[in-house]
Motif scaffolding. Structure first.
Motif, short mmCIF file in Angstrom:
data_model
loop_
_atom_site.label_atom_id
_atom_site.label_comp_id
_atom_site.label_asym_id
_atom_site.label_seq_id
_atom_site.Cartn_x
_atom_site.Cartn_y
_atom_site.Cartn_z
N SER A 158 0.84 -1.21 0.00
CA SER A 158 0.00 0.00 0.00
C SER A 158 0.87 1.25 0.00
O SER A 158 0.56 2.23 -0.69
CB SER A 158 -0.92 0.02 1.22
OG SER A 158 -1.85 -1.03 1.14
N ASP B 74 -5.93 -1.01 -4.79
CA ASP B 74 -5.36 -1.61 -3.59
C ASP B 74 -6.29 -2.70 -3.06
O ASP B 74 -7.34 -2.39 -2.51
CB ASP B 74 -5.12 -0.54 -2.52
CG ASP B 74 -4.15 -1.02 -1.44
OD1 ASP B 74 -3.80 -2.22 -1.44
OD2 ASP B 74 -3.75 -0.19 -0.60
N GLU B 75 -5.93 -3.93 -3.28
CA GLU B 75 -6.72 -5.10 -2.85
C GLU B 75 -8.17 -4.97 -3.29
O GLU B 75 -9.10 -5.10 -2.48
CB GLU B 75 -6.68 -5.25 -1.31
CG GLU B 75 -5.28 -5.14 -0.73
CD GLU B 75 -4.69 -6.47 -0.29
OE1 GLU B 75 -5.30 -7.52 -0.59
OE2 GLU B 75 -3.61 -6.45 0.30
MG MG Z 1 -2.00 -2.80 2.17
#
Ligand code: MG
Ligand code: ADP
Length: 228
Positions: A49, A168-169
Motif C-alpha cells: 500500500s 489496492d486489494e
Molecule cells: Mg495494504
C-alpha cells in the motif's frame, strides 16, 4: 513508453522518541510501461500500500522521486500535484469508498465535478454498460452487492479517462466469483481504454493474467517477472 517511474524510493515511518523506525520501503526503483496490467503481491506489511500511495501521488516518499509521464510529481506544489493526480490517476480501494448519500451515477461523475468538468453523458452511459451496471444508475450504493459497488468504483475511476488505474486489494472484500469479475473488468479496461493498471493483491491466482508480477518483501522488490 514508460508512463510511471519510481526512482530510489524509500519510506520511513519514525516511531517513538528513540531512533527506532519502520522502513516500509527501501531504495525501490521500478517503472511501468503504458497499457500494461501489473500485479504487486506480497505478505501483509510488505509495503504494497505504501508503494501504491507513493506511486499515486498520495504519500510523499522519504527519499527518491516519482515521475508521472515524465513529471516529478512531488516537486510540484500541492495544488498542481492534486490536479495531476486527479486527472491522470484513478484509485480503486478494497472497501469501494463510494459516497453513501449519492446515487451510482452521481458517484461516478463526482471526480469530474470536483475538477469543474461537465460529464459527457454518452461516455458515462458507455461506462455503465461496459461495467454491466446500467440498470443501477439511480440506485444508492447500500442497495448494491459488494461486486456491484466495486464496479461503480471502477466506473468512477474511469470517468476521468485516467492514464493509470491503481487498485489496492480491489477483490479483498469480495467472494471468489465477484473478485474474478472485477479483475476481468480491469483487464478489459486496459484493452478498451488503454489504461495502465497496477493492482495490489495477496491473491496469487490473479498473477497468471498479468503482464507483470512484482513481489515485495520487507519493503524490497524480491522478484519481477513477465509471465505472459
Ligand atoms: Mg495494504
Ligand atoms: P501492505 O500494504 O503490504 O500490507 P503497508 O505498506 O501498509 O503494507 O505497510 C508497510 C509497513 O509500514 C508495515 O510495517 C506498516 O505497519 C508500516 N506502516 C504503514 N503505514 C504506516 C504509518 N502511517 N505509520 C507507521 N507505520 C506505517
Amino acid at each position: 513508453m514508460k508512463i510511471l517511474e519510481a526512482e530510489h524510493i524509500s519510506k520511513t515511518y519514525p516511531i517513538g522518541k528513540n531512533f527506532d523506525a519502520i522502513h516500509a520501503l527501501e531504495d525501490t526503483t521500478i517503472s511501468f510501461e503504458e497499457e500494461t496490467m501489473n500485479i504487486i503481491i506480497g505478505r501483509s506489511g510488505s509495503g504494497k500500500s505504501t508503494l501504491l500511495h507513493i506511486l499515486g501521488g498520495l504519500d510523499e516518499p522519504s527519499r527518491g522521486k516519482v515521475l508521472l509521464e515524465g513529471k516529478d510529481i512531488y516537486s510540484l506544489n500541492d495544488k498542481n500535484n492534486t490536479i495531476l493526480r486527479r486527472r491522470r490517476i484513478g484509485f480503486i480501494y478494497q472497501f469501494y469508498n463510494l459516497i453513501p448519500d449519492l446515487t451510482v451515477y452521481e458517484n461516478i461523475v463526482l471526480p469530474l465535478h470536483i475538477d469543474h468538468q461537465k460529464e459527457d453523458p454518452q461516455y458515462i452511459q458507455e461506462l455503465l454498460e461496459f461495467l454491466g451496471i446500467e440498470d443501477k444508475k439511480d440506485a444508492m450504493p447500500d442497495t448494491l452487492s459488494g461486486g456491484q459497488q466495486q464496479r461503480v468504483a471502477i466506473a468512477r475511476a474511469l470517468a476521468m479517462k485516467p492514464a493509470i488505474i491503481l487498485a489496492d486489494e480491489p477483490t479483498g472484500n469480495l467472494d471468489k466469483k465477484s473478485g474474478e469479475e472485477v479483475i476481468t473488468l480491469l483487464l478489459n479496461a486496459k484493452h478498451k481504454y488503454h489504461s495502465t493498471i497496477i493492482i495490489v493483491t495477496h491473491d496469487q491466482s490473479v498473477s497468471n493474467i498479468a503482464d507483470r508480477v512484482i513481489t515485495l518483501e520487507d519493503g524490497k522488490v524480491i522478484s519481477d517477472t513477465h509471465p505472459l
